[in-house]
Design a protein around this motif. Structure first.
Motif, PDB file in Angstrom:
ATOM      1  N   ASP A 156       0.891  -1.061  -0.136  1.00 34.00           N
ATOM      2  CA  ASP A 156       0.085  -0.086   0.064  1.00 34.00           C
ATOM      3  C   ASP A 156       0.952   1.244   0.059  1.00 34.00           C
ATOM      4  O   ASP A 156       1.757   1.654   0.900  1.00 34.00           O
ATOM      5  CB  ASP A 156      -0.759   0.002   1.244  1.00 34.00           C
ATOM      6  CG  ASP A 156      -0.094   0.077   2.552  1.00 34.00           C
ATOM      7  OD1 ASP A 156       0.678  -0.539   2.573  1.00 34.00           O
ATOM      8  OD2 ASP A 156      -0.670   0.626   3.525  1.00 34.00           O
ATOM      9  N   PRO A 183      -6.449   2.288  -5.673  1.00 38.22           N
ATOM     10  CA  PRO A 183      -6.518   0.867  -6.208  1.00 38.22           C
ATOM     11  C   PRO A 183      -6.877   0.587  -7.664  1.00 38.22           C
ATOM     12  O   PRO A 183      -6.216  -0.298  -8.335  1.00 38.22           O
ATOM     13  CB  PRO A 183      -7.920   0.433  -5.614  1.00 38.22           C
ATOM     14  CG  PRO A 183      -8.015   1.043  -4.321  1.00 38.22           C
ATOM     15  CD  PRO A 183      -7.434   2.501  -4.541  1.00 38.22           C
ATOM     16  N   ASP A 184      -7.096   1.645  -8.452  1.00 38.10           N
ATOM     17  CA  ASP A 184      -7.188   1.625  -9.844  1.00 38.10           C
ATOM     18  C   ASP A 184      -6.288   2.449 -10.436  1.00 38.10           C
ATOM     19  O   ASP A 184      -6.451   2.880 -11.790  1.00 38.10           O
ATOM     20  CB  ASP A 184      -8.605   2.577 -10.243  1.00 38.10           C
ATOM     21  CG  ASP A 184      -8.897   3.715  -9.558  1.00 38.10           C
ATOM     22  OD1 ASP A 184      -8.025   4.138  -8.847  1.00 38.10           O
ATOM     23  OD2 ASP A 184      -9.811   4.379 -10.193  1.00 38.10           O
ATOM     24  N   GLU A 205      -6.550  -4.989 -13.751  1.00 38.45           N
ATOM     25  CA  GLU A 205      -6.494  -5.948 -12.438  1.00 38.45           C
ATOM     26  C   GLU A 205      -5.810  -7.334 -12.903  1.00 38.45           C
ATOM     27  O   GLU A 205      -5.016  -7.575 -12.165  1.00 38.45           O
ATOM     28  CB  GLU A 205      -7.841  -6.428 -12.074  1.00 38.45           C
ATOM     29  CG  GLU A 205      -8.691  -5.417 -11.153  1.00 38.45           C
ATOM     30  CD  GLU A 205      -7.761  -4.898 -10.025  1.00 38.45           C
ATOM     31  OE1 GLU A 205      -7.200  -5.847  -9.322  1.00 38.45           O
ATOM     32  OE2 GLU A 205      -7.491  -3.739  -9.616  1.00 38.45           O
TER      33      GLU A 205
END
Length: 272
Positions: A156, A183-184, A205
């Motif tokens: 992260d 996240p994207d 992803e």
């Protein structure tokens, strides 16, 4: 249009769209003479085909033959090497085979997801760190950068962590890959002449083997077309994203990326 002689030093995975089989067509599409020094030949890459057949190569005599013939290179792109002996050989090649003003670019290709690749140990990591710090440009991912900086790996990311990571890395210029703060999102960060620049694009992803090799080759090829390093990073990032998008809806093509379908875009981007 510049026409440069570029040497790439890495393994050949005969099936799987990574390493040398990715670097050669991309560098050629960027308009350059592409020369190779293969460190090993693998039947496939190591991600999903079972245990590949591997033939390690003794290539010390090859580059010495080039030296005897007065051959040198405008850029040397280094990828997966596989042994401390190979790292030490490449260090000598960087000293002796670059043309005046030539550029050395090293992708450490030794770790990901917080750990070293199978078969590598601390001695290899230290040798590769020394080689990276010698290069004009290093291209580590987050795991490799954390190891070389002596920092804990984090999946992260935030900007403060990335800036600290870049500040603790040695070497001249650093292109850090896999940098995203949402996240994207993914992308890269550049440390150049004391400044840090960020490059972001959408994250898909699905992950594929060989995308780091694609990015490094495209960035090198674009840079040797006399673009700036930030522009070369932008071109390589867009090329890699487009190649992943071209592959994402093809589940049978799980082992690599359909980068060949995006080569026309790359040629147009560089030469239109």
């Amino acid at each position: 249009m510049a026409y440069k002689r570029i040497l790439t030093i890495q393994d050949i995975s005969c099936v799987g769209q990574c390493s040398m089989t990715v670097a050669m067509p991309i560098l050629s599409a960027c308009g350059h003479e592409t020369c190779i020094l293969p460190t090993a030949v693998l039947s496939t890459h190591t991600g999903g085909f079972g245990k590949p057949v591997v033939q390690h190569l003794s290539v010390d005599g090859m580059w010495r033959h080039w030296k005897n013939q007065g051959i040198n290179f405008d850029a040397i792109l280094v990828g997966y090497l596989g042994s401390v002996a190979a790292v030490e050989m490449v260090s000598q090649i960087l000293d002796e085979m670059l043309s005046p003003g030539g550029i050395s670019i090293v992708d450490p290709a030794m770790a990901d997801h917080g750990k070293l690749y199978s078969g590598f140990d601390e001695n290899y990591a230290k040798a590769m760190q020394t080689l990276c710090e010698k290069a004009d440009i290093m291209i580590p991912n987050i795991t490799e950068a954390a190891m070389m900086a002596g920092m804990p790996y984090r999946a992260d990311l935030d900007e403060a962590y990335v800036r600290e990571l870049l500040s603790k890395l040695g070497g001249r210029e650093v292109v850090l890959t896999g940098v995203g703060f949402a996240p994207d999102q993914t992308g890269a960060a550049l440390r150049q002449k004391g400044e840090i620049l960020f490059f972001h694009h959408p994250k898909i992803e699905k992950s594929y083997h060989g995308t780091g090799d694609m990015f490094a080759a495209c960035m090198t090829g674009a840079l040797m077309q006399e673009t700036s390093l930030p522009e070369a990073i932008e071109i390589a990032s867009e090329f890699t994203l487009r190649a992943i998008q071209a592959t994402a809806e093809a589940p049978a093509h799980w082992y690599g990326v359909k980068f060949e379908t995006v080569l026309p875009w790359l040629v147009s981007r560089l030469f239109s």
